[in-house]
Enzyme design. Structure first.
Site, PDB file in Angstrom:
ATOM      1  N   GLU A 143       2.885   8.132  -3.117  1.00 33.74           N
ATOM      2  CA  GLU A 143       3.406   7.564  -1.807  1.00 33.74           C
ATOM      3  C   GLU A 143       3.057   7.912  -0.600  1.00 33.74           C
ATOM      4  O   GLU A 143       3.016   9.478  -0.216  1.00 33.74           O
ATOM      5  CB  GLU A 143       5.052   7.715  -1.881  1.00 33.74           C
ATOM      6  CG  GLU A 143       5.789   7.229  -0.833  1.00 33.74           C
ATOM      7  CD  GLU A 143       7.182   8.019  -0.799  1.00 33.74           C
ATOM      8  OE1 GLU A 143       7.348   9.201  -1.197  1.00 33.74           O
ATOM      9  OE2 GLU A 143       8.219   6.938  -0.381  1.00 33.74           O
ATOM     10  N   GLU A 246      16.526   3.898   0.109  1.00 30.12           N
ATOM     11  CA  GLU A 246      16.384   5.413   0.413  1.00 30.12           C
ATOM     12  C   GLU A 246      16.784   5.770   1.788  1.00 30.12           C
ATOM     13  O   GLU A 246      15.683   6.073   2.580  1.00 30.12           O
ATOM     14  CB  GLU A 246      14.700   5.979   0.132  1.00 30.12           C
ATOM     15  CG  GLU A 246      14.747   7.353  -0.196  1.00 30.12           C
ATOM     16  CD  GLU A 246      13.329   7.661  -0.171  1.00 30.12           C
ATOM     17  OE1 GLU A 246      12.970   8.818  -1.034  1.00 30.12           O
ATOM     18  OE2 GLU A 246      12.201   7.204   0.127  1.00 30.12           O
TER      19      GLU A 246
HETATM   20  O1  LIG Z   1      10.496  10.985   1.115  1.00 30.48           O
HETATM   21  C1  LIG Z   1      10.320  10.129   0.760  1.00 30.48           C
HETATM   22  O2  LIG Z   1      10.216   8.908   1.227  1.00 30.48           O
HETATM   23  C2  LIG Z   1      10.335  10.037  -0.929  1.00 30.48           C
HETATM   24  O3  LIG Z   1      10.081   8.788  -1.632  1.00 30.48           O
HETATM   25  C3  LIG Z   1      10.664  10.869  -1.503  1.00 30.48           C
HETATM   26  O4  LIG Z   1      10.603  10.789  -3.103  1.00 30.48           O
HETATM   27  C4  LIG Z   1       9.646  12.173  -1.288  1.00 30.48           C
HETATM   28  O5  LIG Z   1       9.101  12.267  -2.503  1.00 30.48           O
HETATM   29 MG   LIG Z   2      10.103   7.169  -0.123  1.00 30.66          MG
END
Ligand SMILES: O=C(O)C(=O)[C@@H](O)CO
Ligand SMILES: [Mg+2]
Length: 267
Positions: A143, A246
């Protein structure tokens, strides 16, 4: 609409971790993700998933010493054994939770080193992790993360991540495309979704409003449009993944703080 997974490290933080599964299911989520499962026994987590009819779709490998500032091990010289141990541990949890993919956090560029110097080691580590995951029938993800949230993070851009995935050449290594980080670092998000989703190398999306990392309907990104783009391209190329929510609810860790902010999803 894409399929949304609740990120239980950021949502429902007004509740103890194990109670967040029930809260997410009550709000209509059918899947969850979170950063780290390791404080809990796999059986306890599996029971919560089962009891609430939830799928586990993503979590991270152990990141090293988080309290000391470590944010992953994959690019760190001298930590190859720790990295493989972390992958093995994550794969054990993935098996217990029937989770198809794990995120391999890259780590911070060590003082005095350059990204170019670390690239061969990162590629070797990813190749080994992808082999381990393939034997377990799982995908591994990398990522790109913006350096305002994590200063010094090794991997920052979508093009870098896709070049790394190509260099490794393992079919089960993909990119975790977090649109929050993508907007902060590079922008042009809709075009990049079109460009990369069609390659078959995007394993998972994540979303948050920019710049506050709150609900997706607060901030400079217009998510209804981006969701349409994901749906359109997914239908063309047969992508069937998840979009992880998220973000930190704007109301904070107060009772109802997450649920009250889900209007964007209900709409
Ligand atoms: O910070 C982010 O964006 C994420 O996806 C976490 O899982 C950091 O790994
Ligand atoms: Mg993330």
């Amino acid at each position: 609409m894409p399929r949304f997974a609740a990120n239980l490290s950021m949502l429902y933080t007004e509740l103890p971790f194990l109670d967040r599964f029930a809260a997410a299911a009550a709000d209509g989520f059918e899947a969850v993700e979170y950063l780290f499962p390791y404080e809990h026994a796999p059986a306890d987590l599996a029971a919560r998933l089962r009891d609430h009819g939830l799928e586990q779709v993503l979590f991270n490998t152990p990141p090293g010493d988080w309290a000391a500032g470590e944010r992953g091990l994959a690019c760190l010289p001298g930590r190859e054994t720790d990295f493989r141990d972390a992958v093995a541990k994550a794969l054990d949890y993935a098996q217990a939770l029937d989770c198809p993919r794990i995120h391999l956090m890259a780590g911070l560029v060590p003082e005095g080193r350059t990204r170019d110097e670390l690239r061969p080691l990162y590629i070797d580590n990813l190749r080994r992790a992808a082999e381990m995951a393939a034997q377990a029938g799982r995908e591994v993800l990398i990522e790109p993360i913006n350096t305002r949230d994590i200063p010094g993070f090794f991997l920052n851009r979508q093009d870098e991540a896709h070049a790394i995935v190509q260099a490794v050449g393992a079919p089960n290594l993909k990119v975790q495309m977090d649109l929050y980080h993508c907007q902060i670092v590079e922008g042009d998000v809709a075009t990049k979704i079109r460009q990369y989703l069609t390659t078959g190398r995007v394993g998972h999306f994540q979303i948050a409003g920019v710049p506050g990392r709150h609900e997706p309907d607060v901030g400079e990104l217009h998510y209804p449009y981006l969701f349409d783009v994901i749906d359109e391209v997914a239908a063309q190329c047969g992508w069937q993944g998840w979009v992880g929510c998220e973000y930190r609810p704007a109301r904070g860790a107060v009772p109802g703080g997450t649920s009250d902010g889900l209007g964007w999803m209900r709409r």
